[in-house]
Design an enzyme around this catalytic site. Sequence first.
Site, PDB file in Angstrom:
ATOM      1  N   GLU A 255      11.550 -24.482 -78.305  1.00 58.56           N
ATOM      2  CA  GLU A 255      11.196 -25.015 -77.150  1.00 58.56           C
ATOM      3  C   GLU A 255       9.431 -24.673 -77.247  1.00 58.56           C
ATOM      4  O   GLU A 255       9.327 -23.508 -77.027  1.00 58.56           O
ATOM      5  CB  GLU A 255      11.726 -24.274 -75.787  1.00 58.56           C
ATOM      6  CG  GLU A 255      13.359 -24.582 -75.593  1.00 58.56           C
ATOM      7  CD  GLU A 255      13.403 -25.976 -75.503  1.00 58.56           C
ATOM      8  OE1 GLU A 255      12.669 -26.859 -75.317  1.00 58.56           O
ATOM      9  OE2 GLU A 255      14.664 -26.447 -75.583  1.00 58.56           O
ATOM     10  N   CYS A 294       5.508 -24.809 -69.134  1.00 56.16           N
ATOM     11  CA  CYS A 294       5.308 -25.791 -70.284  1.00 56.16           C
ATOM     12  C   CYS A 294       5.682 -26.919 -70.111  1.00 56.16           C
ATOM     13  O   CYS A 294       5.241 -28.000 -70.860  1.00 56.16           O
ATOM     14  CB  CYS A 294       6.454 -25.248 -71.287  1.00 56.16           C
ATOM     15  SG  CYS A 294       8.079 -25.172 -70.304  1.00 56.16           S
TER      16      CYS A 294
HETATM   17  P1  NAP Z   1       3.687 -17.394 -78.065  1.00 56.37           P
HETATM   18  O1  NAP Z   1       2.704 -16.357 -78.220  1.00 56.37           O
HETATM   19  O2  NAP Z   1       4.130 -18.003 -78.913  1.00 56.37           O
HETATM   20  O3  NAP Z   1       5.139 -16.145 -77.773  1.00 56.37           O
HETATM   21  C1  NAP Z   1       6.174 -16.445 -77.548  1.00 56.37           C
HETATM   22  C2  NAP Z   1       7.028 -15.173 -77.891  1.00 56.37           C
HETATM   23  O4  NAP Z   1       7.258 -14.938 -79.240  1.00 56.37           O
HETATM   24  C3  NAP Z   1       6.770 -13.834 -77.311  1.00 56.37           C
HETATM   25  O5  NAP Z   1       8.032 -13.446 -76.812  1.00 56.37           O
HETATM   26  C4  NAP Z   1       6.059 -13.142 -78.668  1.00 56.37           C
HETATM   27  O6  NAP Z   1       6.229 -11.817 -78.347  1.00 56.37           O
HETATM   28  C5  NAP Z   1       6.958 -13.789 -79.538  1.00 56.37           C
HETATM   29  N1  NAP Z   1       6.710 -13.567 -80.986  1.00 56.37           N
HETATM   30  C6  NAP Z   1       5.364 -13.747 -81.437  1.00 56.37           C
HETATM   31  N2  NAP Z   1       5.565 -13.572 -82.775  1.00 56.37           N
HETATM   32  C7  NAP Z   1       6.791 -13.152 -83.259  1.00 56.37           C
HETATM   33  C8  NAP Z   1       7.226 -12.735 -84.265  1.00 56.37           C
HETATM   34  N3  NAP Z   1       6.759 -12.592 -85.337  1.00 56.37           N
HETATM   35  N4  NAP Z   1       8.655 -12.265 -84.407  1.00 56.37           N
HETATM   36  C9  NAP Z   1       9.287 -12.312 -83.189  1.00 56.37           C
HETATM   37  N5  NAP Z   1       8.662 -12.839 -81.929  1.00 56.37           N
HETATM   38  C10 NAP Z   1       7.331 -13.012 -81.981  1.00 56.37           C
HETATM   39  O7  NAP Z   1       3.796 -18.018 -76.693  1.00 56.37           O
HETATM   40  P2  NAP Z   1       3.630 -17.382 -75.309  1.00 56.37           P
HETATM   41  O8  NAP Z   1       2.070 -17.322 -75.200  1.00 56.37           O
HETATM   42  O9  NAP Z   1       4.495 -16.071 -74.866  1.00 56.37           O
HETATM   43  O10 NAP Z   1       3.962 -18.667 -74.465  1.00 56.37           O
HETATM   44  C11 NAP Z   1       3.113 -19.537 -74.040  1.00 56.37           C
HETATM   45  C12 NAP Z   1       3.434 -20.862 -74.565  1.00 56.37           C
HETATM   46  O11 NAP Z   1       4.630 -21.187 -74.647  1.00 56.37           O
HETATM   47  C13 NAP Z   1       2.625 -22.238 -74.394  1.00 56.37           C
HETATM   48  O12 NAP Z   1       2.328 -22.834 -75.160  1.00 56.37           O
HETATM   49  C14 NAP Z   1       3.828 -22.745 -73.377  1.00 56.37           C
HETATM   50  O13 NAP Z   1       3.999 -24.462 -73.490  1.00 56.37           O
HETATM   51  C15 NAP Z   1       5.052 -22.392 -74.251  1.00 56.37           C
HETATM   52  N6  NAP Z   1       6.200 -22.611 -73.605  1.00 56.37           N
HETATM   53  C16 NAP Z   1       7.245 -23.560 -73.866  1.00 56.37           C
HETATM   54  C17 NAP Z   1       8.466 -23.562 -72.938  1.00 56.37           C
HETATM   55  C18 NAP Z   1       9.512 -24.541 -73.207  1.00 56.37           C
HETATM   56  O14 NAP Z   1      10.659 -24.358 -72.726  1.00 56.37           O
HETATM   57  N7  NAP Z   1       9.434 -25.380 -74.281  1.00 56.37           N
HETATM   58  C19 NAP Z   1       8.528 -22.667 -71.776  1.00 56.37           C
HETATM   59  C20 NAP Z   1       7.520 -21.714 -71.660  1.00 56.37           C
HETATM   60  C21 NAP Z   1       6.401 -21.751 -72.378  1.00 56.37           C
HETATM   61  P3  NAP Z   1       5.054 -11.150 -77.956  1.00 56.37           P
HETATM   62  O15 NAP Z   1       4.671 -11.603 -76.638  1.00 56.37           O
HETATM   63  O16 NAP Z   1       5.263  -9.607 -77.908  1.00 56.37           O
HETATM   64  O17 NAP Z   1       3.890 -11.272 -78.700  1.00 56.37           O
END
Ligand code: NAP
Length: 521
Positions: A255, A294
């Site tokens: 997602e 999102c």
């Molecule tokens: P993100 O930086 O991509 O992080 C998402 C998750 O992935 C976090 O829990 C992060 O952990 C984890 N992560 C990062 N690198 C990893 C690795 N190597 N191994 C395991 N986990 C890892 O996104 P965000 O800043 O939290 O969220 C914002 C984005 O999410 C926006 O672009 C938004 O559009 C999108 N979003 C999409 C939806 C949907 O349903 N489509 C819903 C909500 C948000 P850490 O935080 O510990 O780095």
Amino acid sequence: MRLESYIAGGWVAGQGEARPFVNPTTGETLGEVCDGGIDVAGALDFARREGTAALSALSFAERGNLLRAVADVLTANREKYADIARRNSGNTPTDAAIDIDGGIATLKVYARYGKTLGDARTIMEAGEEQLAKEPVFYARHLWTTRPGVALQINAFNFPSWGLWEKVSTALLAGVASVAKPASATAWLSNEMVRDVIAADVLPKGALSLVCGRGAGLVDHLGPMDSLAFTGSADTGLKLKSGEALMKSGARVTIEADSVNATIVGPDAAPGTVVFDLAVREAVKALSVKAGQLCTNIRRVFVSRDHLAAFEEAVAAKLGKITVGDPALATVRMGPLVDAAQRDAALQGIATLAREAKIVTGGEIGAAEGADAKAGAFLQPTLLRCDDAASARAVHETEVFGPCATVMAYDGIDQAAALAAKGEGSLALSLFSNDADVQKRVADTLGPWHGRMLLVDETVGKNHTGHSIVMPQCVHGGPGRAGGGEELGGLRGLRFHMQRSAVQGSPALMKALSDDAAEAAL
Ligand code: NAP
């Protein structure tokens, strides 16, 4: 405060370098997360062996009761969670309700689905196919629980809803969850899981929580496991293209982000009900949760003859929104989650501003009851792009904050073509009373969207909103949005169960279907 992880039936603290999380209203550090030295392979194995084994032995109705019990624990502690959401996510009471009550409501909806499916542990699809000339050999389709673990990695903007919407479907399917919240807002997920574990309402191993980077988690998945990831497209791509995960055969759903659109129909002239409804929705997109959803509206397409009036109406309402400390009753919009997200949003606005003019906002501005620069504040920002057809950044850049761009179109077919330039989105909305326009948009833009909200004046204010994900409806989108699908009522169970064609005698078909719930997944 260093958040612990709950794995293999116990709370453990990570060792080594930690990452801080803050109060975005003040910039003050609230605590830290760290999962260094945690045995992630052991955590996944325990969840598989203990949690999934226990859950899959229960009937759907019994699993539904567990979900209901979790919802009751969370409801009893709701006020504490709203306080954490205010302090760690900068949530106003409305923002906190979307995340916290949204999570609780999703659990309750899936608890009801459990009741509907009853005492069975498998699901038989309707329809039987005769495969031989003689009526002695048939086929039916049977869904059974996969004996694996559901790894769930969540984004920072929904520490409650994101956690529980994923746990709901996995648990009802009979699969244990290992959840990893985003570090910036892991406190709320941690507190909720702490309360649920303390209440002892789930079988051992049914729910685990890893607070920290989660490094290596995806490398230990096996063929019966799954990864449900929510976050940015970049992280999603990195995770799903990892060699260990690709080789494992685990199921993966992503997602990711999307540049969602709304279309203000050609008939939605100023003064009409649908025009006002569209203005209201655009203003919500630019204020609720400081725009960090999102599914949020990022692009607004308005018929050229109504564009100026629409832009003026939205800007006038945005001018009345007070940004500041979410604890104050006068404040409608709090800060973004931290200074890094605020800076990323400002950078994104600068990218859009190469192709579009800032109508209002675009800066940190003032924050009532807070030091605007110490916190992570950003004014609601509306831009206008005068050349939607040749612009690129406005269709490609997700500014994850209170920011949207209005653009003119000439005719509904052009509006649809412009919306499709998002290259696949989670949600689309249309505000129009014209049934032909509604059908045309649904037909043309269906392939590009996971969900479409079509509002006319008979729907009025009764709709659930462009951005709100309902557990009864599928969530996820094609293309850029990640190509994933979650929720959608019973459809959400598909990810955690295996559909097998079962071929055999009529007696076998009867015996299997007698034990199964009959449902369409
Ligand atoms: P993100 O930086 O991509 O992080 C998402 C998750 O992935 C976090 O829990 C992060 O952990 C984890 N992560 C990062 N690198 C990893 C690795 N190597 N191994 C395991 N986990 C890892 O996104 P965000 O800043 O939290 O969220 C914002 C984005 O999410 C926006 O672009 C938004 O559009 C999108 N979003 C999409 C939806 C949907 O349903 N489509 C819903 C909500 C948000 P850490 O935080 O510990 O780095």
